[in-house]
Design an enzyme around this catalytic site. Structure first.
Site, PDB file in Angstrom:
ATOM      1  N   LYS A  50      -6.733   2.154   4.156  1.00  0.00           N
ATOM      2  CA  LYS A  50      -5.703   1.176   4.531  1.00  0.00           C
ATOM      3  C   LYS A  50      -5.845   0.728   5.984  1.00  0.00           C
ATOM      4  O   LYS A  50      -5.232  -0.263   6.400  1.00  0.00           O
ATOM      5  CB  LYS A  50      -4.313   1.760   4.279  1.00  0.00           C
ATOM      6  CG  LYS A  50      -4.001   2.042   2.818  1.00  0.00           C
ATOM      7  CD  LYS A  50      -3.952   0.772   2.001  1.00  0.00           C
ATOM      8  CE  LYS A  50      -3.723   1.057   0.518  1.00  0.00           C
ATOM      9  NZ  LYS A  50      -2.400   1.578   0.230  1.00  0.00           N
ATOM     10  N   ASP A  51      -6.642   1.442   6.777  1.00  0.00           N
ATOM     11  CA  ASP A  51      -6.902   0.989   8.150  1.00  0.00           C
ATOM     12  C   ASP A  51      -7.544  -0.392   8.152  1.00  0.00           C
ATOM     13  O   ASP A  51      -7.312  -1.203   9.060  1.00  0.00           O
ATOM     14  CB  ASP A  51      -7.835   1.969   8.867  1.00  0.00           C
ATOM     15  CG  ASP A  51      -7.141   3.258   9.254  1.00  0.00           C
ATOM     16  OD1 ASP A  51      -5.924   3.379   9.018  1.00  0.00           O
ATOM     17  OD2 ASP A  51      -7.818   4.160   9.788  1.00  0.00           O
TER      18      ASP A  51
END
Length: 472
Positions: A50-51
């Site tokens: 999700k970064d």
């Protein structure tokens, strides 16, 4: 020396370019013939894939001037997206509010708190469309908060755009030689983007979606929606970003499979990834069974095991939830058999020597020196144990005076923390586990008033040596 990464201006510059690692897993290797590769997304700065989305969201919102330094970003998420956004927004002054389901791990919550994120929790079983869900609460909060913006990973196209880069990396790392990709599905953005991108280059690639048992993505009629422990996988609705037509096959994975495989990846491969990654690898061993030795399968390892110290890495929690993998269960069984059911009473501990809280530090140190003790229980006027003094700790105190009272320097037993009772009936196998986090145990009566003995790990080792002749 291999080429090292250059100096970067911000940690967000290190998102992506995650390694692709071969997965061997001896017991499973005979089940498939193909090469199995893990894309280590858990090595991103915030610990998850999700970064990529977090970085893309901020860059696009800033370039479009949709947010300013006094903006409030409201994020309905299972935790990973808000961690990434908070990491990358730390220097920019944005106020971040994370709306998270109540089954989100305590480790994620602690990280978010350390990043200054405001946290609101919602029922995990609340349907996506209900006002009580994390998405519903986010919309209501945004309506009441000036200069705020909801970043909804379930419908935001930034999620798709970010993972097109993931697909490009995989193609480059594999030199365009890839036959199957296996991806866990939550928001649907990653599998939709990756499948689209890969298929444009490799039209015959097989795309495998992985869902949690108890999720409604693959089973809208699921009656136990949300009744599963694996985080970062599945939802209680069909995400609008998910294009199911791109998925050739679905694999549904239970909590037991997910947690068991994740712990094997940690123990056997040294891959510190979470339970959703375990689910993806377990699915791959089923889906890739017909691939040949010349073919290749890639799995996305979503996030880090460090997000789940209290669950995935906690044997007590796994036992309570009936999720302990066979390898760990066998090891615990051997440990229990080693103790043969013995309890503390069989240690035949000497009558403890205690000291009054009003005694001096000099008297305490003299008593410990004469009796070769490292700790002494401390009692009050009613002979009740209220704490202990430690020789090692006393010697570190620069301002200590030998005439000081013991009460001034003793460790006091906290009434705020959960008390772990240690009595004469406590099994030695439980005492051994206690010593993983504590240096000494004070044995009390069943009402926890009187000290009946002081025991350390060395007492247990001595007991085993006498019983078995040697410690194995």
């Amino acid at each position: 020396m291999s080429r090292l990464p250059p100096i970067v201006d911000h940690i967000s510059d290190q998102v992506g370019c995650t390694p692709l690692v071969r997965i061997h897993l001896k017991a499973q290797s005979s089940a498939i013939k193909c090469e199995l590769l893990g894309k280590c997304e858990f090595l991103n700065p915030g610990g998850s894939l999700k970064d990529r989305v977090a970085k893309r969201v901020l860059e696009d919102l800033e370039s479009q001037e949709k947010i300013s330094s006094d903006s409030t970003l409201i994020i309905p998420t299972s935790g990973n997206l808000s961690i990434g956004l908070a990491l990358f927004a730390a220097r920019k002054g944005y106020h971040i509010v994370a709306i998270i389901p109540d089954k989100t791990s305590i480790e994620k919550i602690q990280v978010l708190k350390s990043l200054g994120v405001e946290i609101l929790r919602t029922p995990a079983d609340a349907h996506h469309d209900s006002p009580e869900s994390h998405v519903g609460v986010a919309k209501k909060l945004a309506a009441d908060t000036p200069n705020s913006l909801v970043i909804d990973e379930y419908s935001n196209q930034f999620s798709v755009a970010a993972h097109e880069e993931t697909a490009d990396e995989i193609l480059q790392q594999c030199n365009d030689k890839l036959d199957m990709i296996v991806v866990g599905v939550e928001s649907g953005g990653s599998i939709t983007a990756i499948a689209n991108r890969l298929r444009a280059k490799l039209p015959n690639i097989r795309v495998i979606g992985v869902d949690a048992k108890g999720s409604s993505i693959t089973n809208p009629d699921e009656k136990l929606v949300g009744n599963y422990k694996t985080q970062g996988l599945g939802t209680n609705f069909t995400p609008p970003l998910l294009n199911k037509s791109l998925v050739d096959e679905w694999e549904i994975v239970s909590d037991a499979e997910a947690f068991g495989m994740a712990r094997r990846l940690i123990a056997e491969e040294g891959l510190l990834c979470g339970s959703s990654s375990g689910a993806v690898v377990a699915a791959a061993f089923r889906a890739a069974v017909n691939l040949e030795s010349t073919q290749r399968c890639v799995v996305l390892l979503n996030d880090s095991a460090r997000n789940y110290d209290s669950t995935l890495l906690n044997e007590s929690w796994l036992i309570e939830n009936d999720l302990l993998d066979k390898g760990s269960a066998d090891r615990i069984k051997r440990k229990v058999q080693k103790w043969r059911g013995a309890a503390i009473a069989e240690l035949n501990l000497a009558i403890p020597v205690s000291i009054s809280k009003d005694a001096t530090i000099g008297e305490a140190l003299t008593t410990m020196e004469e009796r070769d003790f490292d700790q002494l229980p401390v009692i009050n006027a009613k002979k009740k144990m209220i704490g202990f003094v430690s020789k090692g700790n006393l010697r570190l105190q620069e301002t200590l005076n030998l005439t000081d009272s013991v009460e001034k320097w003793m460790y006091k037993f906290s009434t705020k923390k959960k008390y772990i009772p240690i009595t004469l009936d406590t099994p030695l196998v439980e005492l051994w586990d206690f010593f993983e986090h504590n240096p000494v145990a004070f044995v009390t009566d069943t009402e926890f008033k009187w000290c009946l003995g002081v025991v350390t790990k060395y007492d247990l080792i001595d007991f085993l040596n006498k019983r078995n002749g040697s410690l194995h």
